[in-house]
Design an enzyme around this catalytic site. Structure first.
Site, PDB file in Angstrom:
ATOM      1  N   GLU A 105       0.842  -1.215   0.000  1.00  0.00           N
ATOM      2  CA  GLU A 105       0.000   0.000   0.000  1.00  0.00           C
ATOM      3  C   GLU A 105       0.872   1.257   0.000  1.00  0.00           C
ATOM      4  O   GLU A 105       0.571   2.246  -0.660  1.00  0.00           O
ATOM      5  CB  GLU A 105      -0.930  -0.031   1.218  1.00  0.00           C
ATOM      6  CG  GLU A 105      -1.966  -1.146   1.082  1.00  0.00           C
ATOM      7  CD  GLU A 105      -2.791  -1.360   2.333  1.00  0.00           C
ATOM      8  OE1 GLU A 105      -2.192  -1.564   3.413  1.00  0.00           O
ATOM      9  OE2 GLU A 105      -4.032  -1.318   2.242  1.00  0.00           O
ATOM     10  N   GLU A 125      -3.541  -9.583   4.079  1.00  0.00           N
ATOM     11  CA  GLU A 125      -4.310  -9.258   5.288  1.00  0.00           C
ATOM     12  C   GLU A 125      -5.415 -10.267   5.567  1.00  0.00           C
ATOM     13  O   GLU A 125      -5.732 -10.562   6.717  1.00  0.00           O
ATOM     14  CB  GLU A 125      -4.914  -7.851   5.155  1.00  0.00           C
ATOM     15  CG  GLU A 125      -3.916  -6.713   5.283  1.00  0.00           C
ATOM     16  CD  GLU A 125      -3.183  -6.363   3.986  1.00  0.00           C
ATOM     17  OE1 GLU A 125      -3.257  -7.148   3.019  1.00  0.00           O
ATOM     18  OE2 GLU A 125      -2.539  -5.300   3.945  1.00  0.00           O
TER      19      GLU A 125
HETATM   20  N1  3HC Z   1       5.195  -7.166  11.225  1.00  0.00           N
HETATM   21  C1  3HC Z   1       6.087  -7.495  12.182  1.00  0.00           C
HETATM   22  N2  3HC Z   1       6.846  -8.588  12.139  1.00  0.00           N
HETATM   23  C2  3HC Z   1       6.713  -9.372  11.077  1.00  0.00           C
HETATM   24  C3  3HC Z   1       5.817  -9.107  10.042  1.00  0.00           C
HETATM   25  C4  3HC Z   1       5.037  -7.935  10.137  1.00  0.00           C
HETATM   26  N3  3HC Z   1       4.160  -7.573   9.196  1.00  0.00           N
HETATM   27  N4  3HC Z   1       5.903 -10.075   9.131  1.00  0.00           N
HETATM   28  C5  3HC Z   1       6.832 -10.939   9.590  1.00  0.00           C
HETATM   29  N5  3HC Z   1       7.318 -10.511  10.751  1.00  0.00           N
HETATM   30  C6  3HC Z   1       8.370 -11.149  11.567  1.00  0.00           C
HETATM   31  C7  3HC Z   1       7.977 -12.517  12.059  1.00  0.00           C
HETATM   32  O1  3HC Z   1       7.212 -12.430  13.249  1.00  0.00           O
HETATM   33  C8  3HC Z   1       9.330 -13.164  12.270  1.00  0.00           C
HETATM   34  O2  3HC Z   1       9.825 -12.680  13.488  1.00  0.00           O
HETATM   35  P1  3HC Z   1      10.842 -13.576  14.330  1.00  0.00           P
HETATM   36  O3  3HC Z   1      12.065 -13.730  13.497  1.00  0.00           O
HETATM   37  O4  3HC Z   1      11.022 -12.781  15.573  1.00  0.00           O
HETATM   38  O5  3HC Z   1      10.138 -14.872  14.541  1.00  0.00           O
HETATM   39  C9  3HC Z   1      10.173 -12.562  11.158  1.00  0.00           C
HETATM   40  O6  3HC Z   1       9.462 -11.399  10.716  1.00  0.00           O
HETATM   41  C10 3HC Z   1      10.383 -13.466   9.987  1.00  0.00           C
HETATM   42  O7  3HC Z   1       9.124 -13.962   9.584  1.00  0.00           O
HETATM   43  P2  3HC Z   1       8.971 -15.429   9.018  1.00  0.00           P
HETATM   44  O8  3HC Z   1       9.518 -16.408   9.985  1.00  0.00           O
HETATM   45  O9  3HC Z   1       7.561 -15.564   8.592  1.00  0.00           O
HETATM   46  O10 3HC Z   1       9.990 -15.345   7.797  1.00  0.00           O
HETATM   47  P3  3HC Z   1       9.804 -15.685   6.272  1.00  0.00           P
HETATM   48  O11 3HC Z   1      11.020 -15.199   5.616  1.00  0.00           O
HETATM   49  O12 3HC Z   1       9.378 -17.103   6.113  1.00  0.00           O
HETATM   50  O13 3HC Z   1       8.553 -14.805   5.752  1.00  0.00           O
HETATM   51  C11 3HC Z   1       7.187 -12.885   5.357  1.00  0.00           C
HETATM   52  C12 3HC Z   1       8.602 -13.411   5.726  1.00  0.00           C
HETATM   53  C13 3HC Z   1       6.834 -13.321   3.963  1.00  0.00           C
HETATM   54  C14 3HC Z   1       7.194 -11.376   5.466  1.00  0.00           C
HETATM   55  C15 3HC Z   1       6.168 -13.504   6.322  1.00  0.00           C
HETATM   56  O14 3HC Z   1       6.602 -13.270   7.640  1.00  0.00           O
HETATM   57  C16 3HC Z   1       4.784 -12.950   6.199  1.00  0.00           C
HETATM   58  O15 3HC Z   1       4.006 -13.404   5.403  1.00  0.00           O
HETATM   59  N6  3HC Z   1       4.448 -11.983   7.058  1.00  0.00           N
HETATM   60  C17 3HC Z   1       3.110 -11.479   7.172  1.00  0.00           C
HETATM   61  C18 3HC Z   1       2.935 -10.317   6.286  1.00  0.00           C
HETATM   62  C19 3HC Z   1       1.574  -9.748   6.498  1.00  0.00           C
HETATM   63  O16 3HC Z   1       0.611 -10.389   6.835  1.00  0.00           O
HETATM   64  N7  3HC Z   1       1.484  -8.437   6.305  1.00  0.00           N
HETATM   65  C20 3HC Z   1       0.279  -7.761   6.410  1.00  0.00           C
HETATM   66  C21 3HC Z   1       0.188  -7.122   7.729  1.00  0.00           C
HETATM   67  S1  3HC Z   1      -1.381  -6.396   7.986  1.00  0.00           S
HETATM   68  C22 3HC Z   1      -1.257  -4.911   7.179  1.00  0.00           C
HETATM   69  O17 3HC Z   1      -0.295  -4.624   6.515  1.00  0.00           O
HETATM   70  C23 3HC Z   1      -2.411  -4.007   7.398  1.00  0.00           C
HETATM   71  C24 3HC Z   1      -2.436  -2.865   6.434  1.00  0.00           C
HETATM   72  O18 3HC Z   1      -3.205  -3.215   5.313  1.00  0.00           O
HETATM   73  C25 3HC Z   1      -3.002  -1.641   7.077  1.00  0.00           C
END
Ligand code: 3HC
Ligand code: NAI
Length: 699
Positions: A105, A125
């Site tokens: 975004e 999300e």
């Molecule tokens: N915020 C904070 N921490 C995050 C994060 C996020 N959005 N996404 C991942 N992390 C952290 C994890 O908790 C993890 O922390 P740790 O090392 O302390 O355990 C670390 O990053 C690594 O994550 P993964 O173990 O999952 O590592 P990968 O390399 O396998 O994957 C990733 C990385 C693809 C970024 C995966 O973590 C992922 O899919 N994350 C979720 C992303 C997500 O859902 N984003 C949307 C958030 S909601 C949003 O943006 C609302 C907006 O529309 C207003």
């Protein structure tokens, strides 16, 4: 540091720097806005490039902030994107590695976007029970077209940048960089090129239409209804994207915002966010530092080519790790290998596995009858008969041949891992690896930590679990470990419910309606009722005061072990798995009830669900008290990945928090007063009683 600001000639570069994935927490949001102000105030700066340090452009909103005050504080993400929309100088997003959620975004708020190949682009999300809340539903359809955007928003799945860049007419990327290494140079070059361009292009100003909107959105709604019946978010995604096509941009944004805030407060979103955090937390062990040196696992030995040995082997073959299986007889080896082949061939037939991949995997498999052939294996997993004498024979021989530093694991489901370790002179190298059947399919792996298990062994096995795509949860040594210890209490309650007036089908239906994949009686028929029978016989000797309903024993005395004998709690037709209510079993239950002198009563579905689920919760609390599980989220992960607990309820311990621990204890006290239940059973675990009294939760 949360965002760095540097000026390179006429270009200001803002680099998000909030490891691990540049989550857009409050401090990072502030730093972006401050950097934008600085760049606009500096007459020498003509254009701005925004990128991310480390392994992501941005993973989106900072998930750790959800539910906290910081999430609400200004500048929120929409305000940051507004600042971009109103920026007087051109902004270019230099996107690489991961560009997700709020990160995408943010990029859509820039005037231009350059992407490195291989970038994972997503609005995930919905996987957290939400919808994009900073304009994703309004802007993505404007650059990718309504259908592609809606597919991405409703599925939450990642798409590689080069695939999106190849869509005809797409406006998501102005340029695909030649490689990740050249990304910054190419982004800066574009910034230079557009430094004087005016008016600045903004995604919000692009048109958004679907030529057959009515029919398309009707179709999308029907699809979503069928696929996501327990989740409110996907339908809200459709509403928001439809608004993008029908309303003014700002009105669409308002609708999206409202839906985002509402979804944030749903139980489903809380559960999914808990699942995300608990899954990652499960791989962390309190007293095992993250930098513990790992042992190198390049080859695996598996002892026993039966049901479990075969499935376990497949996990490693799938991950490209060579496996040698050992058996006592050639016929057993042949049978085991034939089963592995059959499983792979079925995948090839269904088009899920390429023939070459199948051949590659089989080429990694070897078999032997001689322990000597395991002397070079880095990890050896035993999956032989569940008898301590057989385990002793195997581990004594492994101790004699395995190389120093090899990890020796047992897949035992009931035996004492410390005892097994004591059969060797290297108990520090011994660990339990409790896979679930079918081992090549089920996600859960309980890693059983013995008294002497080395920290490096644990760290290695946890890391390896990721490689073979398992969710690993550490359990201490106890009867049944986490999962089966809890399920025993659940099964006991299921039996008491029959004694009091319920039928197996009523109990199964109630808990399946709650969301379990399978009720206790259908599950018993699938797993084999003889397993529980053996446990109860053992309990009768070890814990004679433990009460069970006698119906399950009576069923087994009739030889009704379940699907494998063609009859169990239900009847089965040859070759079919449909559970047909059995008159014979229901009559048997009635007769037993009469013999106990119980007048049957109608038991509500609500009571059935509470008694089964709270039985899990109370034993889960004991498990935490005993230090068998390190945290309540670990218990939830066991139930979500190994026992079919409904995902949208977040696992038994999280669910108990949603109900309120006070209410759980109240219900337990009510059940304890029921003369036909077991008052001792419903004694709340001290931890549960304490947390309930303090108004707290498990996590
Ligand atoms: N915020 C904070 N921490 C995050 C994060 C996020 N959005 N996404 C991942 N992390 C952290 C994890 O908790 C993890 O922390 P740790 O090392 O302390 O355990 C670390 O990053 C690594 O994550 P993964 O173990 O999952 O590592 P990968 O390399 O396998 O994957 C990733 C990385 C693809 C970024 C995966 O973590 C992922 O899919 N994350 C979720 C992303 C997500 O859902 N984003 C949307 C958030 S909601 C949003 O943006 C609302 C907006 O529309 C207003
Ligand atoms: P199984 O009976 O299907 O296979 C056991 C295999 O071990 C047989 O092929 C047998 O020939 C072989 N074997 C026996 N003694 C041996 C020895 N001394 N050396 C080499 N091979 C030997 O049993 P299954 O179901 O695969 O169970 C194996 C282990 O996995 C048990 O400890 C069991 O408790 C555990 N387990 C089983 C689960 C299940 O659902 N079946 C789930 C989780 C764990």
């Amino acid at each position: 540091m949360t965002a760095e600001y540097k000026v390179d000639g006429a270009i200001a570069v803002i680099t998000l720097n909030n490891p691990p994935v540049n989550g857009l927490g409050l401090a990072t949001r502030r730093a972006i806005v401050d950097a934008l102000d600085k760049a606009q105030a500096d007459a020498a700066v003509k254009a701005i490039v925004i990128t991310g340090a480390g392994k992501a452009f941005s993973g989106g909103a900072d998930i750790n902030e959800f539910g906290k005050e910081e999430a609400m504080r200004e500048p929120n993400l929409n305000s940051v994107i507004n600042a971009l929309d109103n920026c007087s100088k051109p902004t270019v997003a230099a996107i690489h590695s991961v560009c997700m959620g709020g990160g995408l975004e943010l990029a859509l708020g820039c005037n231009y976007r350059v992407a490195a190949p291989g970038t994972l682009v997503a609005l995930p999300e919905v996987k957290l029970g939400l919808l994009p809340g900073a304009g994703g539903t309004q802007r993505l359809p404007r650059v990718l077209g309504v259908e592609t955007a809606l597919n991405m928003i409703v599925s939450g799945d990642s798409v590689k940048s080069e695939m999106l860049g190849a869509i005809p007419g797409q406006k998501l990327f102005d340029k695909l960089a030649a490689s990740p290494d050249s990304l910054m140079d190419e982004a800066k070059a574009l910034a230079q090129q557009v430094a004087e361009a005016r008016p600045l292009p903004r995604v919000r100003d692009l048109p958004c239409k679907h030529p057959e909107g009515d029919a398309y959105f009707q179709f999308a709604r029907n699809m979503v209804k069928g696929m996501a019946k327990n989740y409110p978010a996907p339908a809200r995604c459709v509403d928001a994207v439809e608004a993008a096509t029908r309303k003014k941009f700002d009105d669409g944004m308002a609708l999206e915002r409202e839906a985002f805030v509402e979804l944030m407060w749903t139980a489903e979103s809380r559960a999914l966010r808990h699942l995300f955090m608990a899954e990652r937390a499960a791989s962390k062990i309190a007293d095992v530092p993250g930098d513990t040196p790992l042992r190198d696992i390049k080859s695996v030995g598996v002892i026993g080519a039966g049901t479990m040995g075969g499935g376990i082997s497949m996990n490693f073959l799938n991950a490209g790790v060579p496996v040698t299986i050992l058996e006592t007889k050639q016929e057993a080896l042949d049978r085991g290998v034939a089963t592995i082949k059959k499983n792979y061939e079925a995948q090839v037939k269904k088009g899920k596995l390429k023939q070459e991949k199948y051949e590659e995997r089989m080429a990694l498999l070897s078999t032997t009858l001689a322990y000597e052939d395991l002397k070079n294996a880095d990890l050896i997993i035993e999956a032989v008969f569940e008898e301590i004498g057989v385990k002793e024979a195997v581990f004594t021989q492994l101790d004699a041949v395995a190389k120093p530093g090899a990890i020796l694991a047992s897949n035992t489901s009931t035996l004492d891992v410390d005892k097994i370790a004591s059969f060797t002179k290297r108990p520090q190298d011994v660990v339990g690896m409790h896979f679930f059947s079918p081992a090549n399919v089920m996600k859960l792996l309980e890693v059983v930590r013995g008294k002497a298990t080395g920290k490096d062994v644990l760290a290695t096995v946890m890391k390896l679990a990721k490689k073979i795509k398992k969710t690993a949860v550490v359990s201490g040594v106890c009867d049944g470990f986490i999962g089966n210890r809890m399920i025993e209490q659940y099964s006991r309650q299921a039996g008491f419910l029959l004694d009091e007036g319920a039928t197996p089908q009523q109990v199964d239906k109630a808990i399946e309606k709650f969301g379990f994949a399978m009720g206790p009686f259908r599950m018993g028929d699938l797993a084999g009722n003889d397993i529980g029978w053996a446990i109860r016989k053992r309990r009768a000797v070890e814990q004679p005061d433990m009460k069970y309903s006698a119906t399950a024993d009576k069923l087994c005395e009739l030889g009704r072990f379940g699907q494998k004998t063609g009859a169990g709690w239900y009847d089965y037709q040859a070759g079919k798995r449909d559970a047909i209510p059995s008159d014979l079993v229901n009559k048997m239950i009635e007769e037993h009830r009469k013999a106990l002198g119980i007048t049957p009563r109608k038991i509500s579905d609500e009571e059935i669900v509470q008694r089964l689920v709270f039985a899990l919760v109370n034993e889960g609390a004991h498990i935490l008290e005993d230090g068998i599980a390190g945290k309540s989220g670990d218990i939830d992960m066991v139930y979500l990945t190994g026992y079919g607990f409904p995902i949208w309820r977040g696992g038994p311990m999280h669910y108990a928090g949603e109900v309120g621990l006070f209410n759980v204890v109240q219900a337990m006290q009510r059940f304890a007063r029921n003369p036909n239940d077991d008052a001792k059973f419903w004694q709340p675990a001290p931890l549960l009683a304490k947390l309930a009294a303090e108004g707290k939760q498990f996590s």
